[in-house]
Design a protein around this motif. Structure first.
Motif, PDB file in Angstrom:
ATOM      1  N   ASP A 153       0.830  -1.205   0.000  1.00 47.81           N
ATOM      2  CA  ASP A 153       0.000   0.000   0.000  1.00 47.81           C
ATOM      3  C   ASP A 153       0.867   1.259   0.000  1.00 47.81           C
ATOM      4  O   ASP A 153       0.666   2.184  -0.793  1.00 47.81           O
ATOM      5  CB  ASP A 153      -0.913  -0.011   1.223  1.00 47.81           C
ATOM      6  N   ARG A 154       1.856   1.295   0.882  1.00 49.48           N
ATOM      7  CA  ARG A 154       2.686   2.484   1.008  1.00 49.48           C
ATOM      8  C   ARG A 154       3.645   2.628  -0.175  1.00 49.48           C
ATOM      9  O   ARG A 154       3.948   3.741  -0.611  1.00 49.48           O
ATOM     10  CB  ARG A 154       3.479   2.456   2.326  1.00 49.48           C
ATOM     11  N   THR A 155       4.146   1.513  -0.711  1.00 49.80           N
ATOM     12  CA  THR A 155       5.010   1.596  -1.891  1.00 49.80           C
ATOM     13  C   THR A 155       4.276   2.235  -3.055  1.00 49.80           C
ATOM     14  O   THR A 155       4.807   3.128  -3.735  1.00 49.80           O
ATOM     15  CB  THR A 155       5.520   0.199  -2.291  1.00 49.80           C
ATOM     16  N   VAL A 156       3.057   1.791  -3.293  1.00 51.77           N
ATOM     17  CA  VAL A 156       2.273   2.340  -4.402  1.00 51.77           C
ATOM     18  C   VAL A 156       1.981   3.821  -4.173  1.00 51.77           C
ATOM     19  O   VAL A 156       2.141   4.651  -5.078  1.00 51.77           O
ATOM     20  CB  VAL A 156       0.972   1.536  -4.574  1.00 51.77           C
ATOM     21  N   ALA A 157       1.569   4.174  -2.950  1.00 52.25           N
ATOM     22  CA  ALA A 157       1.227   5.567  -2.658  1.00 52.25           C
ATOM     23  C   ALA A 157       2.450   6.474  -2.741  1.00 52.25           C
ATOM     24  O   ALA A 157       2.399   7.571  -3.319  1.00 52.25           O
ATOM     25  CB  ALA A 157       0.588   5.667  -1.276  1.00 52.25           C
ATOM     26  N   LEU A 158       3.566   6.047  -2.164  1.00 50.56           N
ATOM     27  CA  LEU A 158       4.759   6.887  -2.155  1.00 50.56           C
ATOM     28  C   LEU A 158       5.376   7.001  -3.541  1.00 50.56           C
ATOM     29  O   LEU A 158       5.950   8.037  -3.882  1.00 50.56           O
ATOM     30  CB  LEU A 158       5.780   6.333  -1.162  1.00 50.56           C
ATOM     31  N   PRO A 162       5.152  13.348  -6.146  1.00 53.04           N
ATOM     32  CA  PRO A 162       6.081  14.105  -6.994  1.00 53.04           C
ATOM     33  C   PRO A 162       7.486  14.109  -6.395  1.00 53.04           C
ATOM     34  O   PRO A 162       7.663  14.309  -5.197  1.00 53.04           O
ATOM     35  CB  PRO A 162       5.480  15.515  -6.986  1.00 53.04           C
ATOM     36  N   GLY A 163       8.473  13.859  -7.217  1.00 50.98           N
ATOM     37  CA  GLY A 163       9.862  13.908  -6.791  1.00 50.98           C
ATOM     38  C   GLY A 163      10.422  12.615  -6.265  1.00 50.98           C
ATOM     39  O   GLY A 163      11.640  12.505  -6.078  1.00 50.98           O
ATOM     40  N   VAL A 164       9.590  11.619  -6.012  1.00 51.65           N
ATOM     41  CA  VAL A 164      10.074  10.343  -5.475  1.00 51.65           C
ATOM     42  C   VAL A 164      10.570   9.465  -6.612  1.00 51.65           C
ATOM     43  O   VAL A 164       9.879   9.260  -7.611  1.00 51.65           O
ATOM     44  CB  VAL A 164       8.969   9.627  -4.677  1.00 51.65           C
ATOM     45  N   GLU A 165      11.793   8.922  -6.454  1.00 51.73           N
ATOM     46  CA  GLU A 165      12.396   8.080  -7.479  1.00 51.73           C
ATOM     47  C   GLU A 165      12.544   6.623  -7.065  1.00 51.73           C
ATOM     48  O   GLU A 165      12.701   5.752  -7.912  1.00 51.73           O
ATOM     49  CB  GLU A 165      13.776   8.635  -7.863  1.00 51.73           C
ATOM     50  N   GLN A 166      12.496   6.351  -5.756  1.00 50.72           N
ATOM     51  CA  GLN A 166      12.669   4.971  -5.292  1.00 50.72           C
ATOM     52  C   GLN A 166      12.051   4.815  -3.913  1.00 50.72           C
ATOM     53  O   GLN A 166      12.148   5.728  -3.078  1.00 50.72           O
ATOM     54  CB  GLN A 166      14.156   4.593  -5.242  1.00 50.72           C
ATOM     55  N   VAL A 167      11.417   3.670  -3.663  1.00 46.81           N
ATOM     56  CA  VAL A 167      10.810   3.372  -2.361  1.00 46.81           C
ATOM     57  C   VAL A 167      11.491   2.140  -1.785  1.00 46.81           C
ATOM     58  O   VAL A 167      11.630   1.109  -2.453  1.00 46.81           O
ATOM     59  CB  VAL A 167       9.289   3.146  -2.483  1.00 46.81           C
ATOM     60  N   PHE A 168      11.905   2.268  -0.521  1.00 40.95           N
ATOM     61  CA  PHE A 168      12.704   1.244   0.140  1.00 40.95           C
ATOM     62  C   PHE A 168      12.070   0.880   1.470  1.00 40.95           C
ATOM     63  O   PHE A 168      11.958   1.711   2.373  1.00 40.95           O
ATOM     64  CB  PHE A 168      14.120   1.792   0.354  1.00 40.95           C
ATOM     65  N   CYS A 169      11.648  -0.375   1.631  1.00 38.30           N
ATOM     66  CA  CYS A 169      11.101  -0.899   2.886  1.00 38.30           C
ATOM     67  C   CYS A 169      12.196  -1.699   3.590  1.00 38.30           C
ATOM     68  O   CYS A 169      12.837  -2.555   2.967  1.00 38.30           O
ATOM     69  CB  CYS A 169       9.904  -1.811   2.614  1.00 38.30           C
ATOM     70  N   PHE A 170      12.388  -1.456   4.890  1.00 38.65           N
ATOM     71  CA  PHE A 170      13.468  -2.151   5.586  1.00 38.65           C
ATOM     72  C   PHE A 170      13.199  -2.218   7.085  1.00 38.65           C
ATOM     73  O   PHE A 170      12.333  -1.516   7.619  1.00 38.65           O
ATOM     74  CB  PHE A 170      14.814  -1.467   5.320  1.00 38.65           C
ATOM     75  N   GLN A 187      10.945   0.637   8.644  1.00 41.08           N
ATOM     76  CA  GLN A 187      10.792   1.963   8.072  1.00 41.08           C
ATOM     77  C   GLN A 187      10.598   1.859   6.570  1.00 41.08           C
ATOM     78  O   GLN A 187      10.893   0.831   5.951  1.00 41.08           O
ATOM     79  CB  GLN A 187      12.014   2.831   8.380  1.00 41.08           C
ATOM     80  N   ILE A 188      10.117   2.941   5.984  1.00 42.35           N
ATOM     81  CA  ILE A 188      10.015   3.062   4.533  1.00 42.35           C
ATOM     82  C   ILE A 188      10.589   4.422   4.153  1.00 42.35           C
ATOM     83  O   ILE A 188      10.168   5.445   4.694  1.00 42.35           O
ATOM     84  CB  ILE A 188       8.560   2.952   4.034  1.00 42.35           C
ATOM     85  N   TYR A 189      11.552   4.416   3.253  1.00 44.92           N
ATOM     86  CA  TYR A 189      12.131   5.649   2.727  1.00 44.92           C
ATOM     87  C   TYR A 189      11.671   5.831   1.285  1.00 44.92           C
ATOM     88  O   TYR A 189      11.793   4.905   0.476  1.00 44.92           O
ATOM     89  CB  TYR A 189      13.659   5.591   2.756  1.00 44.92           C
ATOM     90  N   ALA A 302      12.069  -2.216  -7.780  1.00 41.10           N
ATOM     91  CA  ALA A 302      12.439  -1.370  -8.918  1.00 41.10           C
ATOM     92  C   ALA A 302      12.253   0.105  -8.566  1.00 41.10           C
ATOM     93  O   ALA A 302      11.335   0.460  -7.823  1.00 41.10           O
ATOM     94  CB  ALA A 302      11.586  -1.715 -10.131  1.00 41.10           C
ATOM     95  N   PRO A 303      13.119   0.978  -9.088  1.00 39.37           N
ATOM     96  CA  PRO A 303      12.866   2.413  -8.966  1.00 39.37           C
ATOM     97  C   PRO A 303      11.545   2.779  -9.639  1.00 39.37           C
ATOM     98  O   PRO A 303      10.954   1.986 -10.384  1.00 39.37           O
ATOM     99  CB  PRO A 303      14.060   3.049  -9.693  1.00 39.37           C
ATOM    100  N   VAL A 304      11.098   3.992  -9.398  1.00 43.69           N
ATOM    101  CA  VAL A 304       9.792   4.425  -9.911  1.00 43.69           C
ATOM    102  C   VAL A 304       9.802   4.572 -11.429  1.00 43.69           C
ATOM    103  O   VAL A 304       8.852   4.172 -12.108  1.00 43.69           O
ATOM    104  CB  VAL A 304       9.388   5.758  -9.249  1.00 43.69           C
ATOM    105  N   ARG A 305      10.888   5.114 -11.986  1.00 40.98           N
ATOM    106  CA  ARG A 305      10.869   5.485 -13.394  1.00 40.98           C
ATOM    107  C   ARG A 305      11.927   4.814 -14.264  1.00 40.98           C
ATOM    108  O   ARG A 305      11.822   4.858 -15.490  1.00 40.98           O
ATOM    109  CB  ARG A 305      11.027   7.011 -13.528  1.00 40.98           C
ATOM    110  N   VAL A 306      12.959   4.234 -13.692  1.00 41.93           N
ATOM    111  CA  VAL A 306      14.034   3.666 -14.516  1.00 41.93           C
ATOM    112  C   VAL A 306      14.315   2.231 -14.094  1.00 41.93           C
ATOM    113  O   VAL A 306      14.097   1.839 -12.948  1.00 41.93           O
ATOM    114  CB  VAL A 306      15.336   4.502 -14.387  1.00 41.93           C
ATOM    115  N   GLY A 307      14.790   1.429 -15.039  1.00 41.84           N
ATOM    116  CA  GLY A 307      15.253   0.082 -14.736  1.00 41.84           C
ATOM    117  C   GLY A 307      14.192  -0.909 -14.318  1.00 41.84           C
ATOM    118  O   GLY A 307      14.526  -1.989 -13.810  1.00 41.84           O
ATOM    119  N   ARG A 308      12.937  -0.610 -14.562  1.00 46.47           N
ATOM    120  CA  ARG A 308      11.889  -1.525 -14.099  1.00 46.47           C
ATOM    121  C   ARG A 308      11.895  -2.844 -14.866  1.00 46.47           C
ATOM    122  O   ARG A 308      11.459  -3.870 -14.354  1.00 46.47           O
ATOM    123  CB  ARG A 308      10.511  -0.842 -14.201  1.00 46.47           C
TER     124      ARG A 308
END
Length: 359
Positions: A153-158, A162-170, A187-189, A302-308
């Motif tokens: 849920d949070r990965t999709v929302a984050l 705008p401006g977010v390039e990668q979501v990291f759960c750890f 945490q999620i960054y 995968a990052p939001v916009r590259v390398g998917r």
């Protein structure tokens, strides 16, 4: 699963994820909180071509409070916390001391060759359980599925911010790792750039595809499953193995058998199969030396916009403990040169983890 959204006293978002549809989540945060800090500043290192976040406000974050002052426990009469409800299953909220946020301030240039820009993004805390003395390894399969639904849920929302390039759960676990709160949480960054580690992995995957036409991660998984020597545990949908070139004394990677760019691509059967295998691996880690294992547990998506098209969602789990009374410290070779030296052969680590009795 039921998801309930609300706000804390200073405007930060809080989300409850519950197994029951009738969970009551109307409690209000009554604290008088200070204003939220401005987002960190990002400074560019031209020598490494990496971004460094400078977040001075994090110096004041809560550090190892006594159990009766834990900010991640449910609120009780006379003791309000970050979570207003008197109980919860899984709770996610914006970090009070974030490395990245959308609350922007002033960001003057520092001169030289280092560019400065706002640390736009978001940092969230994921509380796995309201039980202060529990751990992820003790969660039921249903609770692990709920945590995974929260991650998704949070990965999709984050990712849509705008401006977010990668979501990291750890998750960081254990005082040896440097945790500031012992309550079971992760945490999620949401980063405003693609992290160095991810750039390295995707670069290797791209070169492998150009050379062989294959998927690097799938090929690594297939080779480990065929060799079998470093496999720790497996089920129909996941395999846990010690990588052949493990950097850490204890290191286990968990791969789904089907490659997907992000956690949201896992189907219901794959999501359900993760929890039993992962908690088994965590119990094996705790049984390895007879003491709770400090670890970092890191989801690679995968990052939001590259390398998917190159990414393969998987989890990397590692610990700095190399013996019951010894830790691995990153000294000259590792810290200064990034050149790791592992004291324990990966095959030995895998053998010892398989030998741990988890029942």
């Amino acid at each position: 699963m039921r998801r309930t959204a609300t706000h804390l006293a200073d405007g930060r978002e809080l989300f409850y994820f519950d197994l029951r549809d009738d969970a009551e989540r109307g409690a209000v945060d009554t604290r008088d909180l200070p204003p939220r800090p401005a987002a960190s500043e990002l400074r560019y290192d031209p020598l490494t071509e990496e971004w460094v976040a400078v977040a001075g406000h994090r110096q004041g974050r809560t550090f190892l409070p006594p159990a009766d002052e834990c900010p991640l426990c449910p609120s009780a009469p006379g003791r309000p916390t970050e979570i207003p409800s008197p109980t919860y299953d899984v709770a996610v909220f914006e970090n009070r001391f974030p490395s990245f946020s959308t609350n922007l301030g002033a960001y003057p240039q520092v001169g030289g060759l280092s560019e400065v820009r706002p640390g736009v993004g978001r940092c969230e805390v994921v509380c796995f359980t309201s039980e202060h003395d529990s751990s992820f390894s003790m969660l039921s399969p249903e609770r692990v599925e709920l945590v995974m639904e929260a991650w998704i849920d949070r990965t999709v929302a984050l990712s849509a911010m705008p401006g977010v390039e990668q979501v990291f759960c750890f998750e960081n676990r254990g005082p040896e790792i440097g945790i500031t709160l012992p309550h079971p949480h992760g945490q999620i960054y949401a980063y405003p750039y693609v992290t160095p580690r991810t750039r390295t992995l995707l670069g290797a995957a791209r070169r492998h595809r150009e050379r062989t036409g294959g998927d690097l991660f799938a090929d690594v998984l297939a080779a480990e499953r065929e060799a079998a020597e470093r496999v720790v545990a497996a089920n129909e949908h996941w395999t846990a193995f010690v990588p052949a070139a493990a950097r850490w004394p204890v290191e286990v990677h968990l791969y789904p058998h089907r490659g997907v760019p992000g956690l949201d691509g896992l189907d219901p059967a794959e999501r359900a199969a993760f929890g039993p295998l992962y908690t088994e691996v965590l119990r094996r880690l705790d049984g390895l030396f007879g003491v709770p294992m400090p670890y970092v547990s890191a989801w690679h998506q995968a990052p939001v916009r590259v390398g998917r098209d190159l990414a393969y969602t998987h989890l990397e789990l590692f610990s700095i403990r190399r013996a019951p009374d010894k830790l691995k410290y990153l000294a000259g070779s590792e810290s200064a040169m990034g050149a790791f030296v592992n004291d324990i052969p990966p095959e030995e680590t895998a053998r010892r983890l398989r030998a741990v009795i988890t029942e």
